[in-house]
Design a protein around this motif. Structure first.
Motif, PDB file in Angstrom:
ATOM      1  N   LYS A  37       0.835  -1.203   0.000  1.00 34.78           N
ATOM      2  CA  LYS A  37       0.000   0.000   0.000  1.00 34.78           C
ATOM      3  C   LYS A  37       0.868   1.251   0.000  1.00 34.78           C
ATOM      4  O   LYS A  37       0.581   2.230  -0.715  1.00 34.78           O
ATOM      5  CB  LYS A  37      -0.904  -0.019   1.239  1.00 34.78           C
ATOM      6  N   LEU A  38       1.968   1.213   0.765  1.00 38.31           N
ATOM      7  CA  LEU A  38       2.886   2.343   0.815  1.00 38.31           C
ATOM      8  C   LEU A  38       3.544   2.562  -0.550  1.00 38.31           C
ATOM      9  O   LEU A  38       3.703   3.702  -0.998  1.00 38.31           O
ATOM     10  CB  LEU A  38       3.957   2.096   1.886  1.00 38.31           C
ATOM     11  N   ARG A  39       3.895   1.430  -1.211  1.00 42.07           N
ATOM     12  CA  ARG A  39       4.494   1.531  -2.548  1.00 42.07           C
ATOM     13  C   ARG A  39       3.521   2.181  -3.529  1.00 42.07           C
ATOM     14  O   ARG A  39       3.910   3.066  -4.304  1.00 42.07           O
ATOM     15  CB  ARG A  39       4.889   0.138  -3.060  1.00 42.07           C
ATOM     16  N   GLN A  40       2.257   1.745  -3.456  1.00 45.17           N
ATOM     17  CA  GLN A  40       1.245   2.323  -4.334  1.00 45.17           C
ATOM     18  C   GLN A  40       1.037   3.809  -4.025  1.00 45.17           C
ATOM     19  O   GLN A  40       0.901   4.632  -4.941  1.00 45.17           O
ATOM     20  CB  GLN A  40      -0.077   1.567  -4.181  1.00 45.17           C
ATOM     21  N   GLU A  41       1.031   4.140  -2.719  1.00 44.42           N
ATOM     22  CA  GLU A  41       0.855   5.531  -2.319  1.00 44.42           C
ATOM     23  C   GLU A  41       2.004   6.394  -2.849  1.00 44.42           C
ATOM     24  O   GLU A  41       1.788   7.508  -3.344  1.00 44.42           O
ATOM     25  CB  GLU A  41       0.799   5.655  -0.784  1.00 44.42           C
ATOM     26  N   MET A  42       3.223   5.870  -2.759  1.00 41.85           N
ATOM     27  CA  MET A  42       4.390   6.605  -3.241  1.00 41.85           C
ATOM     28  C   MET A  42       4.319   6.804  -4.751  1.00 41.85           C
ATOM     29  O   MET A  42       4.651   7.871  -5.271  1.00 41.85           O
ATOM     30  CB  MET A  42       5.678   5.861  -2.867  1.00 41.85           C
ATOM     31  N   ILE A  44       1.543   6.848  -6.603  1.00 48.71           N
ATOM     32  CA  ILE A  44       0.482   7.822  -6.883  1.00 48.71           C
ATOM     33  C   ILE A  44       0.968   9.234  -6.584  1.00 48.71           C
ATOM     34  O   ILE A  44       0.757  10.166  -7.369  1.00 48.71           O
ATOM     35  CB  ILE A  44      -0.785   7.494  -6.057  1.00 48.71           C
ATOM     36  N   THR A  45       1.647   9.394  -5.432  1.00 48.28           N
ATOM     37  CA  THR A  45       2.168  10.713  -5.053  1.00 48.28           C
ATOM     38  C   THR A  45       3.174  11.219  -6.088  1.00 48.28           C
ATOM     39  O   THR A  45       3.150  12.395  -6.460  1.00 48.28           O
ATOM     40  CB  THR A  45       2.836  10.647  -3.665  1.00 48.28           C
ATOM     41  N   THR A  46       4.031  10.310  -6.556  1.00 47.46           N
ATOM     42  CA  THR A  46       5.022  10.680  -7.572  1.00 47.46           C
ATOM     43  C   THR A  46       4.340  11.160  -8.843  1.00 47.46           C
ATOM     44  O   THR A  46       4.726  12.178  -9.435  1.00 47.46           O
ATOM     45  CB  THR A  46       5.933   9.475  -7.899  1.00 47.46           C
ATOM     46  N   ASN A  47       3.289  10.432  -9.262  1.00 48.85           N
ATOM     47  CA  ASN A  47       2.560  10.815 -10.474  1.00 48.85           C
ATOM     48  C   ASN A  47       1.819  12.145 -10.289  1.00 48.85           C
ATOM     49  O   ASN A  47       1.770  12.959 -11.205  1.00 48.85           O
ATOM     50  CB  ASN A  47       1.582   9.712 -10.872  1.00 48.85           C
ATOM     51  N   LEU A  48       1.269  12.358  -9.090  1.00 46.28           N
ATOM     52  CA  LEU A  48       0.584  13.627  -8.820  1.00 46.28           C
ATOM     53  C   LEU A  48       1.579  14.788  -8.817  1.00 46.28           C
ATOM     54  O   LEU A  48       1.285  15.874  -9.324  1.00 46.28           O
ATOM     55  CB  LEU A  48      -0.152  13.562  -7.479  1.00 46.28           C
ATOM     56  N   LEU A  49       2.765  14.557  -8.244  1.00 41.71           N
ATOM     57  CA  LEU A  49       3.805  15.590  -8.259  1.00 41.71           C
ATOM     58  C   LEU A  49       4.263  15.869  -9.687  1.00 41.71           C
ATOM     59  O   LEU A  49       4.550  17.017 -10.045  1.00 41.71           O
ATOM     60  CB  LEU A  49       4.993  15.159  -7.394  1.00 41.71           C
ATOM     61  N   THR A  50       4.326  14.798 -10.510  1.00 47.13           N
ATOM     62  CA  THR A  50       4.710  14.975 -11.915  1.00 47.13           C
ATOM     63  C   THR A  50       3.674  15.814 -12.646  1.00 47.13           C
ATOM     64  O   THR A  50       4.012  16.704 -13.423  1.00 47.13           O
ATOM     65  CB  THR A  50       4.849  13.605 -12.613  1.00 47.13           C
ATOM     66  N   SER A  74      -3.306   8.841 -15.938  1.00 47.12           N
ATOM     67  CA  SER A  74      -3.781   7.456 -15.974  1.00 47.12           C
ATOM     68  C   SER A  74      -3.071   6.604 -14.922  1.00 47.12           C
ATOM     69  O   SER A  74      -3.656   5.691 -14.350  1.00 47.12           O
ATOM     70  CB  SER A  74      -3.573   6.862 -17.374  1.00 47.12           C
ATOM     71  N   LYS A  75      -1.797   6.931 -14.642  1.00 45.21           N
ATOM     72  CA  LYS A  75      -1.057   6.192 -13.609  1.00 45.21           C
ATOM     73  C   LYS A  75      -1.541   6.589 -12.220  1.00 45.21           C
ATOM     74  O   LYS A  75      -1.632   5.747 -11.316  1.00 45.21           O
ATOM     75  CB  LYS A  75       0.438   6.473 -13.738  1.00 45.21           C
ATOM     76  N   ALA A  76      -1.839   7.869 -12.042  1.00 41.84           N
ATOM     77  CA  ALA A  76      -2.264   8.358 -10.722  1.00 41.84           C
ATOM     78  C   ALA A  76      -3.591   7.748 -10.299  1.00 41.84           C
ATOM     79  O   ALA A  76      -3.784   7.428  -9.123  1.00 41.84           O
ATOM     80  CB  ALA A  76      -2.355   9.880 -10.738  1.00 41.84           C
ATOM     81  N   VAL A  77      -4.525   7.598 -11.251  1.00 46.69           N
ATOM     82  CA  VAL A  77      -5.835   7.022 -10.902  1.00 46.69           C
ATOM     83  C   VAL A  77      -5.907   5.537 -11.226  1.00 46.69           C
ATOM     84  O   VAL A  77      -6.911   4.893 -10.983  1.00 46.69           O
ATOM     85  CB  VAL A  77      -6.989   7.774 -11.612  1.00 46.69           C
TER      86      VAL A  77
END
Length: 370
Positions: A37-42, A44-50, A74-77
């Motif tokens: 879950k932490l990996r997925q969160e990271m 998603i966060t990376t994609n949102l920051l991008t 598409s990666k973030a969601v």
């Protein structure tokens, strides 16, 4: 459905002979799930920051902005397919823009199908200014999900289960949509919806800034062109006042026209009614020598004299029954041209002509300038 970390130890006697082994099984299911879950969160966060970086670095390039929003959005969601539609002010439609993950065979179809802004769920997303979840499998969730037939969403694409319409809203209304498509049933948490709303806000701001920038540049260019037109007109006036030589005035005018119009051929011809034709008086871009004579019957320019109306042709090659002069121009590589009448004391005295080797080189504004 458990995950164990296993350690085992051999037990031997004093002579080293193996007797048995002790196995310790440690339940690490929650640890593994938390790490995943932490990996997925990271991710998603990376994609949102991008996306945040994209929306600040590409605010002047709408095409580049939306292309990368599709990729990282598409990666973030974590959707299978991502589509974007932008509002076209002139045509008043939600026009297909970019796509990510769409099967290659459907891309041409996507680019021909606009999104119907009158559809109930599209209107609801615009009015509510927040994402709307649509399912073709049934009604689920707490008011977030709407059940509709597939044909009402995308008549050209039916291989999906859930779609999320993410509206892009500006100060003056809808700018467009990002649509996330999932092939399998999805349940969205409040956090998922916040992520989508965050994408909506970021992209909306960047898209509006990009459009405002483009509009300001267009207005600046338009104003600059008008100023240049006034300056050229002023110089033409000065040349007329500074000399009584007709030839000198005409040569000055024909040389100035290219500052306003993308022409490779500019000529002035005067009418010789006694001989029944045109005399090439001034200009450049043709093989004819100054003073050359062209009979009325050898050119369609005669139509301008008869009607008094300008002649605006985007491609000579498409004209039927081409006459000798137009055939010669086509042989020299010219395609587009404009002809306007020169009137003196209420009578047409000649023609002002501009030509280009590019098809559709001229627009109505060029005619207005001439």
């Amino acid at each position: 459905n458990k995950i164990f970390k296993v350690r085992f130890y051999p037990i031997r006697d004093v002579e080293g002979k193996f007797l048995y082994s002790v196995h310790i099984m440690e339940d690490i299911t929650e640890v593994k799930r938390t790490l995943e879950k932490l990996r997925q969160e990271m991710e998603i966060t990376t994609n949102l920051l991008t996306i945040a970086e994209i929306t600040t670095s590409h605010t002047i390039d709408i095409n580049k902005l939306m292309e990368q929003v599709m990729q990282y959005g598409s990666k973030a969601v974590e959707c299978d397919i991502c589509l974007s539609y932008l509002w076209n002010k002139e045509m008043k439609i939600l026009q297909p823009d970019h796509c990510h993950g769409l099967p290659p065979g459907l891309i041409p179809v996507f680019h021909t199908q606009s999104l119907d802004e009158q559809t109930e769920f599209v209107k609801r997303a615009i009015e509510g200014k927040k994402p709307v979840v649509i399912s073709v499998a049934g009604l689920r969730g707490e008011g977030l999900r709407t059940e509709v037939p597939q044909s009402r969403i995308f008549s050209w694409f039916s291989d999906f289960n859930t779609a999320v319409l993410i509206p892009l809203i500006g100060r003056e209304g809808c700018l467009g949509f990002v649509i996330a498509i999932f092939k399998h049933p999805m349940e969205f948490t409040e956090k998922d919806m916040r992520i989508m709303s965050g994408i909506s806000n970021q992209v909306s701001i960047a898209l509006e800034q990009a459009r405002l920038y483009k509009e300001s540049i267009d207005k600046t260019m338009e104003l600059s062109h008008k100023i240049e037109t006034i300056q050229v007109m002023h110089e033409i006036d000065r040349s007329i006042l500074s000399t009584l030589e007709t030839q000198e005035i005409l040569e000055t005018i024909t040389s100035m026209v290219t500052r306003l119009i993308p022409a490779e051929r500019v000529t002035v011809v005067l009418i010789d009614r006694e001989r029944g034709g045109f005399v090439y008086k001034a200009g450049f871009g043709v093989k004819l020598a100054k003073g050359a004579f062209v009979s009325f019957r050898d050119t369609s320019a005669t139509e301008v004299i008869q009607s008094g109306m300008p002649q605006f042709i985007s491609d000579i090659a498409l004209e039927k029954d081409r006459l000798p002069l137009e055939m010669a121009l086509l042989d020299e590589g010219y395609h587009a041209h404009i002809r306007v009448a020169l009137t003196s004391e209420g009578e047409i005295a000649g023609l002002f002509n501009v030509g280009s080797k590019k098809v559709d080189a001229f627009v109505p504004e060029h005619l207005a300038v001439l």
